[in-house]
Design a protein around this motif. Structure first.
Motif, PDB file in Angstrom:
ATOM      1  N   LYS A  55       0.894  -1.121  -0.005  1.00  0.00           N
ATOM      2  CA  LYS A  55       0.146  -0.056  -0.293  1.00  0.00           C
ATOM      3  C   LYS A  55       1.058   1.183   0.016  1.00  0.00           C
ATOM      4  O   LYS A  55       1.852   1.327   0.937  1.00  0.00           O
ATOM      5  CB  LYS A  55      -0.929   0.061   1.278  1.00  0.00           C
ATOM      6  N   HIS A  56       0.663   2.206  -0.869  1.00  0.00           N
ATOM      7  CA  HIS A  56       1.322   3.327  -1.209  1.00  0.00           C
ATOM      8  C   HIS A  56       0.493   4.435  -1.142  1.00  0.00           C
ATOM      9  O   HIS A  56      -0.590   4.560  -1.826  1.00  0.00           O
ATOM     10  CB  HIS A  56       2.393   3.191  -2.237  1.00  0.00           C
ATOM     11  N   ALA A  57       0.929   5.701  -0.897  1.00  0.00           N
ATOM     12  CA  ALA A  57       0.430   6.948  -0.891  1.00  0.00           C
ATOM     13  C   ALA A  57       0.072   7.108  -2.244  1.00  0.00           C
ATOM     14  O   ALA A  57       0.999   7.339  -3.096  1.00  0.00           O
ATOM     15  CB  ALA A  57       0.976   8.125  -0.048  1.00  0.00           C
ATOM     16  N   GLY A  58      -1.278   7.813  -2.698  1.00  0.00           N
ATOM     17  CA  GLY A  58      -1.196   8.023  -4.139  1.00  0.00           C
ATOM     18  C   GLY A  58      -1.927   9.430  -4.225  1.00  0.00           C
ATOM     19  O   GLY A  58      -1.833  10.140  -3.183  1.00  0.00           O
ATOM     20  N   PRO A  59      -2.104   9.970  -5.191  1.00  0.00           N
ATOM     21  CA  PRO A  59      -2.842  11.286  -5.401  1.00  0.00           C
ATOM     22  C   PRO A  59      -4.224  11.682  -4.695  1.00  0.00           C
ATOM     23  O   PRO A  59      -4.696  10.662  -4.449  1.00  0.00           O
ATOM     24  CB  PRO A  59      -2.920  11.463  -7.037  1.00  0.00           C
ATOM     25  N   ASP A  60      -4.213  12.888  -4.389  1.00  0.00           N
ATOM     26  CA  ASP A  60      -5.462  13.138  -3.740  1.00  0.00           C
ATOM     27  C   ASP A  60      -5.697  12.290  -2.461  1.00  0.00           C
ATOM     28  O   ASP A  60      -7.010  12.016  -2.331  1.00  0.00           O
ATOM     29  CB  ASP A  60      -6.524  13.257  -4.722  1.00  0.00           C
ATOM     30  N   GLU A  61      -4.640  11.898  -1.665  1.00  0.00           N
ATOM     31  CA  GLU A  61      -4.985  11.200  -0.526  1.00  0.00           C
ATOM     32  C   GLU A  61      -5.512   9.968  -0.582  1.00  0.00           C
ATOM     33  O   GLU A  61      -6.048   9.051   0.212  1.00  0.00           O
ATOM     34  CB  GLU A  61      -5.847  11.953   0.639  1.00  0.00           C
ATOM     35  N   SER A  62      -5.573   9.518  -1.679  1.00  0.00           N
ATOM     36  CA  SER A  62      -5.876   8.273  -2.255  1.00  0.00           C
ATOM     37  C   SER A  62      -4.790   7.120  -2.098  1.00  0.00           C
ATOM     38  O   SER A  62      -3.603   7.498  -1.459  1.00  0.00           O
ATOM     39  CB  SER A  62      -6.315   8.004  -3.833  1.00  0.00           C
ATOM     40  N   SER A  63      -4.670   5.789  -2.025  1.00  0.00           N
ATOM     41  CA  SER A  63      -3.940   4.621  -1.966  1.00  0.00           C
ATOM     42  C   SER A  63      -3.769   3.869  -3.148  1.00  0.00           C
ATOM     43  O   SER A  63      -4.757   3.754  -4.047  1.00  0.00           O
ATOM     44  CB  SER A  63      -4.378   3.712  -0.819  1.00  0.00           C
ATOM     45  N   LEU A  64      -2.616   3.598  -3.423  1.00  0.00           N
ATOM     46  CA  LEU A  64      -2.141   2.716  -4.506  1.00  0.00           C
ATOM     47  C   LEU A  64      -1.758   1.381  -4.152  1.00  0.00           C
ATOM     48  O   LEU A  64      -0.914   1.207  -2.985  1.00  0.00           O
ATOM     49  CB  LEU A  64      -1.151   3.466  -5.414  1.00  0.00           C
TER      50      LEU A  64
END
Length: 289
Positions: free
Chosen positions: A91-100
Motif C-alpha cells: 500500500k502506497h500513498a497516491g494522489p489526492d490522499e488516495s492509496s495505490l
C-alpha cells in the motif's frame, strides 16, 4: 551455470484475510523445503490475505506488508535458503490522499538480503479497479545464488513480450507466483471445455520454456477443485514438467537440470538470434521506445 538447482514449490489453500495463519503456514512449508535441501522456495501469489480487495481489511493488511517481508528475510538468513515469498500487496500513498496497491514479488537471497523485486505489469482485468500496474518499467533479470533470474506474476504468463525482455537481459529461470483459478474462464468458455484454464497453463508453460530456452518455476494456490487449480510445477525445455503438483497442499522439491537450457539453446539458438544486430523484433517494454 550449475548443472542442477534444487528448488521447492509450495502450494496450499490460502485462507482469506487470515494473514497470521497464512504466514505461519508458509514459514512451516519453507522449513520443510530447507530440510529437504532446497536452495530456493517459492510461494503463491496473494499468499498472505488471498484475493478479497473489496473487504476493507484487505487494504488494511496490505499496510502491514513490510513486517512480513522482514520476517521472510530473517527466515531466509536462518535457513540459508533463497525465497520468493509469492507476492505481497503493498500500500502506497497516491494522489489526492488516495492509496495505490502494488502486487509485488521479491527475491530474497540466502543471507536475508533483497536482491530484486518486480511489480505486476499485466493486470488481469478483474484486478484493474484495485491494483496499479508497473506500467512502462522494464522487465529486468537479477543475479542470484541460483543463477540469473527473472520474475513475472500470474497473467504476465500470457505475454510473450515479457519473457523476451527477460531473456534478452540474460534470465535463465523465470519464477511466476500465481493465483489462477478455474473461474478465470468465462461461462461460455467452460461450456466448450470445463478444463479450459488447466489447458491454458499446461500448454503455455511448456511453450514458454521452448520458445525462450529457459526454465520456469510456476507456483499456484490450491484448494477445492471447483475453485482452485493448483498445478504448481517446475518446467524445462526438451523435457517439459520435471515436477508437477495436482491440487494437493504441501511442498514438492525438484532438481532442475540446467544443462537442458544449454542443450535447447544450441538446438534452437533463440538467445543467439535475439542478440544479433539484425534481430527482426525490436519492440521492447521501454520508455525509450
Amino acid at each position: 551455470m550449475a548443472p542442477t538447482r534444487r528448488v521447492a514449490i509450495i502450494q496450499w489453500h490460502i485462507k482469506e484475510l487470515a494473514i497470521e495463519e497464512n504466514h505461519a503456514t508458509a514459514c512451516e512449508y519453507i522449513r520443510q523445503a530447507a530440510a529437504q535441501g532446497a536452495e530456493l522456495a517459492v510461494l503463491p501469489e496473494y499468499h498472505l490475505s488471498g484475493w478479497v480487495p473489496t473487504d476493507p481489511r484487505w487494504a488494511e493488511q496490505a499496510g502491514q506488508s513490510a513486517t512480513y517481508l522482514s520476517s521472510y528475510q530473517a527466515l531466509a538468513k536462518e535457513l540459508k535458503i533463497c525465497l520468493v515469498p509469492g507476492t505481497i500487496i503493498e500500500k502506497h500513498a497516491g494522489p489526492d490522499e488516495s492509496s495505490l496497491f502494488y502486487n509485488t514479488a521479491y527475491f530474497i537471497s540466502n543471507d536475508g538480503s533483497i536482491l530484486g523485486n518486480y511489480r505486476k505489469k499485466n493486470i488481469w482485468h478483474p484486478e484493474r479497479p484495485h491494483l496499479t500496474s508497473s506500467g512502462l518499467e522494464s522487465h529486468a533479470a537479477i543475479d542470484t545464488p541460483i543463477g540469473r533470474i527473472g520474475m513475472l506474476i500470474c497473467w504476465d504468463l500470457a505475454f510473450p513480450e515479457a519473457f523476451r525482455e527477460l531473456i534478452a537481459d540474460g534470465a535463465e529461470i523465470v519464477i511466476i507466483p500465481t493465483f489462477w483459478t478455474p473461474h478465470d474462464a468465462s461461462a461460455e468458455a467452460l461450456r466448450h471445455n470445463p478444463a479450459s484454464e488447466a489447458l491454458f497453463l499446461s500448454s503455455t508453460l511448456t511453450t514458454r520454456c521452448y520458445e525462450n530456452t529457459c526454465g520456469i518455476i510456476f507456483v499456484n494456490a490450491s484448494g477445492p477443485a471447483e475453485d482452485f487449480l493448483g498445478m504448481s510445477q517446475v518446467t524445462l525445455p526438451i523435457v517439459g514438467p520435471v515436477a508437477k503438483m495436482g491440487n494437493e497442499e504441501g511442498v514438492l522439491v525438484a532438481d532442475m537440470d540446467l544443462d537442458l537450457l544449454d542443450i535447447a539453446e544450441k538446438n534452437y539458438k533463440v538467445r543467439e538470434d535475439i542478440k544479433k544486430e539484425g534481430w527482426h523484433y525490436v519492440y521492447r517494454h521501454s520508455t525509450s521506445q
